[in-house]
Write a protein that holds these residues in place. Sequence first.
Motif, PDB file in Angstrom:
ATOM      1  N   CYS A  95      -1.754 -18.738 -16.641  1.00 33.78           N
ATOM      2  CA  CYS A  95      -2.394 -17.455 -16.263  1.00 33.78           C
ATOM      3  C   CYS A  95      -3.760 -17.614 -16.951  1.00 33.78           C
ATOM      4  O   CYS A  95      -4.140 -18.307 -18.004  1.00 33.78           O
ATOM      5  CB  CYS A  95      -1.550 -16.334 -16.848  1.00 33.78           C
ATOM      6  SG  CYS A  95       0.069 -15.883 -16.260  1.00 33.78           S
ATOM      7  N   ILE A  99      -4.735 -12.682 -20.127  1.00 41.11           N
ATOM      8  CA  ILE A  99      -4.121 -11.468 -19.304  1.00 41.11           C
ATOM      9  C   ILE A  99      -4.448 -10.162 -19.835  1.00 41.11           C
ATOM     10  O   ILE A  99      -4.720  -9.920 -21.204  1.00 41.11           O
ATOM     11  CB  ILE A  99      -2.582 -11.797 -19.818  1.00 41.11           C
ATOM     12  CG1 ILE A  99      -1.943 -13.003 -19.028  1.00 41.11           C
ATOM     13  CG2 ILE A  99      -1.662 -10.576 -19.117  1.00 41.11           C
ATOM     14  CD1 ILE A  99      -0.653 -13.196 -19.529  1.00 41.11           C
ATOM     15  N   VAL A 155      -6.452 -11.884 -15.457  1.00 37.49           N
ATOM     16  CA  VAL A 155      -5.523 -11.653 -14.748  1.00 37.49           C
ATOM     17  C   VAL A 155      -5.050 -10.349 -15.061  1.00 37.49           C
ATOM     18  O   VAL A 155      -4.595 -10.342 -16.328  1.00 37.49           O
ATOM     19  CB  VAL A 155      -4.432 -12.575 -14.339  1.00 37.49           C
ATOM     20  CG1 VAL A 155      -3.774 -13.248 -15.564  1.00 37.49           C
ATOM     21  CG2 VAL A 155      -3.524 -11.996 -13.168  1.00 37.49           C
ATOM     22  N   VAL A 201       0.761 -10.007 -13.218  1.00 39.84           N
ATOM     23  CA  VAL A 201       1.514 -11.204 -13.680  1.00 39.84           C
ATOM     24  C   VAL A 201       3.033 -10.476 -13.546  1.00 39.84           C
ATOM     25  O   VAL A 201       4.117 -11.578 -13.342  1.00 39.84           O
ATOM     26  CB  VAL A 201       1.335 -11.241 -15.489  1.00 39.84           C
ATOM     27  CG1 VAL A 201       2.316 -12.045 -16.014  1.00 39.84           C
ATOM     28  CG2 VAL A 201      -0.034 -11.679 -15.655  1.00 39.84           C
ATOM     29  N   ILE A 256      -2.404 -18.606 -11.900  1.00 39.93           N
ATOM     30  CA  ILE A 256      -2.500 -17.346 -11.552  1.00 39.93           C
ATOM     31  C   ILE A 256      -3.746 -16.689 -12.226  1.00 39.93           C
ATOM     32  O   ILE A 256      -4.048 -16.656 -13.438  1.00 39.93           O
ATOM     33  CB  ILE A 256      -1.290 -16.470 -12.290  1.00 39.93           C
ATOM     34  CG1 ILE A 256      -0.026 -17.333 -11.640  1.00 39.93           C
ATOM     35  CG2 ILE A 256      -1.202 -14.870 -11.932  1.00 39.93           C
ATOM     36  CD1 ILE A 256       0.319 -16.936 -10.256  1.00 39.93           C
ATOM     37  N   GLN A 291      -0.314 -17.766  -6.037  1.00 42.33           N
ATOM     38  CA  GLN A 291      -1.627 -17.105  -5.919  1.00 42.33           C
ATOM     39  C   GLN A 291      -2.403 -16.495  -4.654  1.00 42.33           C
ATOM     40  O   GLN A 291      -2.709 -15.486  -4.867  1.00 42.33           O
ATOM     41  CB  GLN A 291      -2.757 -18.287  -6.433  1.00 42.33           C
ATOM     42  CG  GLN A 291      -3.997 -17.824  -6.565  1.00 42.33           C
ATOM     43  CD  GLN A 291      -4.449 -16.808  -7.817  1.00 42.33           C
ATOM     44  OE1 GLN A 291      -3.524 -16.308  -8.437  1.00 42.33           O
ATOM     45  NE2 GLN A 291      -5.607 -16.165  -7.851  1.00 42.33           N
TER      46      GLN A 291
END
Length: 484
Positions: free
Chosen positions: A153, A156, A190, A195, A215, A285
Amino acid sequence: MSQAVVAIAGATGFVGTAIRNSLLEQFTVRGLTRSAYKLSHPDPNDPVQWVHCNAYSASSVEQALQGTDYLIYLIHSMVPSSRLTQASFQDLDLLLADNFAQGAKAAGLKQILYVGGLMPDDEREEASQHLSSRYEVEQVLQASGLPVTALRCGVIVGPGGSSLRILINLVRRLPIMGLPTWTWSQTQPVAIQDVLKAVKLCLGEPGEYSGSFDIGGPDLMTYKDMMQITAEEMGKNPWMFPFPFVTLGISKRWVSTISNSSQALVSPLVDSLRHDLRAKSNQLQDQLVSSAVTFRESVAASMDEHGFPLQNPRQELKREDQQMIREQRRVRSVQRLPLPPGKDARWALEEYVRWLPQFLKPFLRCDVLEDRRVLFCLRFLSTPLLDLHLRQGGDEHRTVLDIIGGLLADTRESPEGRLEFVEVFDGKYVIAAIHDFCPSLPWYIYNTTQAVVHLFVMSAFERHLARMCEASLVVDTNAERSAE
């Protein structure tokens, strides 16, 4: 039909809290925690099964995972777990990941889902220690032989996130911002909601989602862009100007000071900011990005009406745990050591017991008794400094000596103290670790004497093993030449 059981390691943090709440309708959720405060203050309305798990104990991890189907692994060791920790976060992460990989394998889990970080675009570029550590964790979990889904990721973004809290506090407190070169690095943050979508899509589908998946959100932006949008959402307009003369070292100090965050947290994060981190296209993704939450939306939802970051769900728990850690006087010391070819953890322990009295020959002797006890003694004293017992049930890959007595150990305060050697990465390294050790010396004296000596000894043992590795390499090279 009973629900599948998913265990979450790191269930009390920002990401863990969001994940466990999102899975309660579909799964029976088991939260793994070492927090005595959390276990002693249960919420009768909480549907999560809270189970004690000492992540540094392989047996505790295996026991906590029994009866579960899936593991979501979220642990990062940048926060101290003992009053004194002698270790890099990379070595701690490696050891913890190995404990869970072996525990999950022994418990027969169907899938491990790991939330890590994006890797640099240029594979030839040397990654920061923080990103390299996350990649190592991914490799160790995959070495278990179980299906592993690694979600790599971007930053986040969501209420309570540590990285976002640092960013928000910087923007909130600085009307003038001199921007170092790393603020022009590209990244793809993201939202926590996306997530959660990724976790729900992958969990329980190890056949379709096995391997690593980048991601990222819909916005490809620089860290300067993130600061600018955050300021706009606060209603602020700070003066930002390029200031390329600031080194990473200086950046770490001012970010830590201004954001009121610890150096242990800030330092590895800032090291990673020099990389461009973009999510590469993949099947997961591609499903997420078209409806993904923008950075502007997610950062706005992460602040209150005054522009303050919303609290991390673990904040109160963290304060109580830190107080308990200070009171308990425990020591953890973990070192990654090179392992000569063809050797294992049992050999490393035996070599340490053989080598140490020679290294400290004028002062120390080591007695190995028939009842599996090992005594470290001063040459002029009969009472041992440390009395250790070889634990049954170990093997050549993990060998444990329990600390059962001696002048230097307070075993009444901490009977769990132990010295262990663990082989990792198919014998490339062995981790030597002291866990849950409580010294009998007063804390200040221990810190300035015994603790310093231990680090000195382990550094010397590392050099000793490195010389053995080099000698083995020379022998192998000469043998190959002779064969030719």
